[in-house]
Write an enzyme that holds these catalytic residues in place. Structure first.
Site, PDB file in Angstrom:
ATOM      1  N   LYS A  13       0.811  -1.211   0.000  1.00 36.25           N
ATOM      2  CA  LYS A  13       0.000   0.000   0.000  1.00 36.25           C
ATOM      3  C   LYS A  13       0.852   1.271   0.000  1.00 36.25           C
ATOM      4  O   LYS A  13       0.599   2.192  -0.771  1.00 36.25           O
ATOM      5  CB  LYS A  13      -0.881  -0.042   1.245  1.00 36.25           C
ATOM      6  CG  LYS A  13      -1.884   1.022   1.392  1.00 36.25           C
ATOM      7  CD  LYS A  13      -2.872   0.603   2.479  1.00 36.25           C
ATOM      8  CE  LYS A  13      -2.173   0.162   3.762  1.00 36.25           C
ATOM      9  NZ  LYS A  13      -1.868   1.297   4.654  1.00 36.25           N
ATOM     10  N   ARG A  89      -7.943   3.659  10.476  1.00 31.96           N
ATOM     11  CA  ARG A  89      -7.757   2.227  10.727  1.00 31.96           C
ATOM     12  C   ARG A  89      -8.959   1.618  11.436  1.00 31.96           C
ATOM     13  O   ARG A  89      -9.036   0.393  11.581  1.00 31.96           O
ATOM     14  CB  ARG A  89      -6.550   2.011  11.650  1.00 31.96           C
ATOM     15  CG  ARG A  89      -5.230   1.944  10.941  1.00 31.96           C
ATOM     16  CD  ARG A  89      -4.142   1.718  11.994  1.00 31.96           C
ATOM     17  NE  ARG A  89      -2.854   2.184  11.536  1.00 31.96           N
ATOM     18  CZ  ARG A  89      -1.993   1.443  10.862  1.00 31.96           C
ATOM     19  NH1 ARG A  89      -2.277   0.197  10.578  1.00 31.96           N
ATOM     20  NH2 ARG A  89      -0.838   1.932  10.482  1.00 31.96           N
ATOM     21  N   ARG A 128      10.580 -13.059   4.465  1.00 33.14           N
ATOM     22  CA  ARG A 128      11.540 -11.972   4.617  1.00 33.14           C
ATOM     23  C   ARG A 128      12.651 -12.346   5.602  1.00 33.14           C
ATOM     24  O   ARG A 128      12.391 -12.934   6.643  1.00 33.14           O
ATOM     25  CB  ARG A 128      10.786 -10.738   5.133  1.00 33.14           C
ATOM     26  CG  ARG A 128      11.404  -9.449   4.703  1.00 33.14           C
ATOM     27  CD  ARG A 128      10.371  -8.401   4.468  1.00 33.14           C
ATOM     28  NE  ARG A 128       9.599  -8.091   5.676  1.00 33.14           N
ATOM     29  CZ  ARG A 128       8.768  -7.073   5.751  1.00 33.14           C
ATOM     30  NH1 ARG A 128       8.605  -6.274   4.720  1.00 33.14           N
ATOM     31  NH2 ARG A 128       8.083  -6.849   6.858  1.00 33.14           N
ATOM     32  N   ARG A 161      12.551 -11.276  11.466  1.00 32.78           N
ATOM     33  CA  ARG A 161      12.110 -10.307  12.474  1.00 32.78           C
ATOM     34  C   ARG A 161      10.893 -10.863  13.190  1.00 32.78           C
ATOM     35  O   ARG A 161      10.082 -11.575  12.605  1.00 32.78           O
ATOM     36  CB  ARG A 161      11.720  -8.977  11.818  1.00 32.78           C
ATOM     37  CG  ARG A 161      12.883  -8.188  11.252  1.00 32.78           C
ATOM     38  CD  ARG A 161      12.414  -6.804  10.868  1.00 32.78           C
ATOM     39  NE  ARG A 161      11.010  -6.869  10.415  1.00 32.78           N
ATOM     40  CZ  ARG A 161      10.231  -5.809  10.279  1.00 32.78           C
ATOM     41  NH1 ARG A 161      10.690  -4.617  10.537  1.00 32.78           N
ATOM     42  NH2 ARG A 161       8.991  -5.937   9.864  1.00 32.78           N
ATOM     43  N   ARG A 172      -2.060 -10.001  12.952  1.00 28.73           N
ATOM     44  CA  ARG A 172      -2.206  -8.628  12.436  1.00 28.73           C
ATOM     45  C   ARG A 172      -3.248  -8.580  11.322  1.00 28.73           C
ATOM     46  O   ARG A 172      -4.027  -7.638  11.228  1.00 28.73           O
ATOM     47  CB  ARG A 172      -0.860  -8.121  11.891  1.00 28.73           C
ATOM     48  CG  ARG A 172       0.065  -7.579  12.977  1.00 28.73           C
ATOM     49  CD  ARG A 172       1.481  -7.438  12.474  1.00 28.73           C
ATOM     50  NE  ARG A 172       1.629  -6.431  11.428  1.00 28.73           N
ATOM     51  CZ  ARG A 172       2.627  -6.419  10.542  1.00 28.73           C
ATOM     52  NH1 ARG A 172       3.542  -7.365  10.558  1.00 28.73           N
ATOM     53  NH2 ARG A 172       2.713  -5.466   9.653  1.00 28.73           N
TER      54      ARG A 172
END
Ligand SMILES: [Zn+2]
Length: 214
Positions: A13, A89, A128, A161, A172
């Protein structure tokens, strides 16, 4: 043109918002950047933001909306549009922002929802790998290091991470889904919400968004 762009974390985004803003000569307003810029400016609003952030608390909706209105009114004065990314949000934020916009005679022209399947996002984010030494970011599929698990630059071992752990990503995404559906529903009462698939290549997604805006 005034645009709100929505999309789950990992949907690309921010990247899309920044590219689109350049193409339609609107200002990209990312909530994170707005906070950082306000603090850096040393304005009264910025000082209030800094106080909250230093205390470790979350910036309140009211303060965030004041920040947005501050920038938006300057853009309106310059006859420039904006592209809002990362805010609202929650439904409460969307309603409060709409009220302020209505009072100020500011209209949201388009709402874009970047639609990406949870599985795609999990695959993108959980692949990642980062180097803690030089901060380089790799991806096991799309940007692998020359030697598996090792940084190209300094031979350091790559890590995942904590934000990129699959369980954390799924949590999330769930929070995002739960809070976003009511926002899209709210906007769709007053205007069309454009669904754009974020599953395609980056430049193809940009093309689809521009199509929706034209
Ligand atoms: Zn490194």
């Amino acid at each position: 043109m005034n645009i709100v762009i929505m999309g789950p974390p990992g949907a690309g985004k921010g990247t899309q918002a920044s590219v689109i803003a350049g193409k339609i000569d609107a200002k990209h307003l990312s909530s994170g950047d707005l906070l950082r810029e306000a603090v850096a400016s040393g304005s009264d609003l910025g000082k209030s933001v800094k106080k909250v952030m230093d205390s470790g608390a979350l910036v309140s909706d009211d303060l965030m909306i004041d920040l947005i209105m501050d920038v938006v009114m300057k853009l309106v004065a310059d006859s420039k549009g904006f592209l809002l990314d990362g805010f609202p949000r929650t439904l409460v934020q969307a309603e409060a922002l709409n009220e302020k916009f209505a009072d100020a005679g500011v209209q949201i022209d388009k709402v874009i929802n970047l639609d990406v399947k949870s599985e795609t996002i999990v695959q993108r984010l959980s692949g990642r790998r980062v180097c803690t030494k030089c901060k380089s970011v790799y991806h096991v599929d799309s940007l692998p290091p020359k030697v598996k698990g090792i940084c190209d630059n300094d031979g350091e071992e790559l890590i995942i991470r904590s934000d990129d752990q699959e369980a954390v990503i799924r949590q999330r995404l769930k929070i995002y889904d739960d809070s976003t559906f009511p926002i899209l529903d709210f906007y769709s009462k007053s205007q069309e919400v454009f669904q754009v698939s974020g599953e395609l290549q980056m430049d193809e997604v940009t093309g689809k968004i521009l199509e929706a805006l034209s």
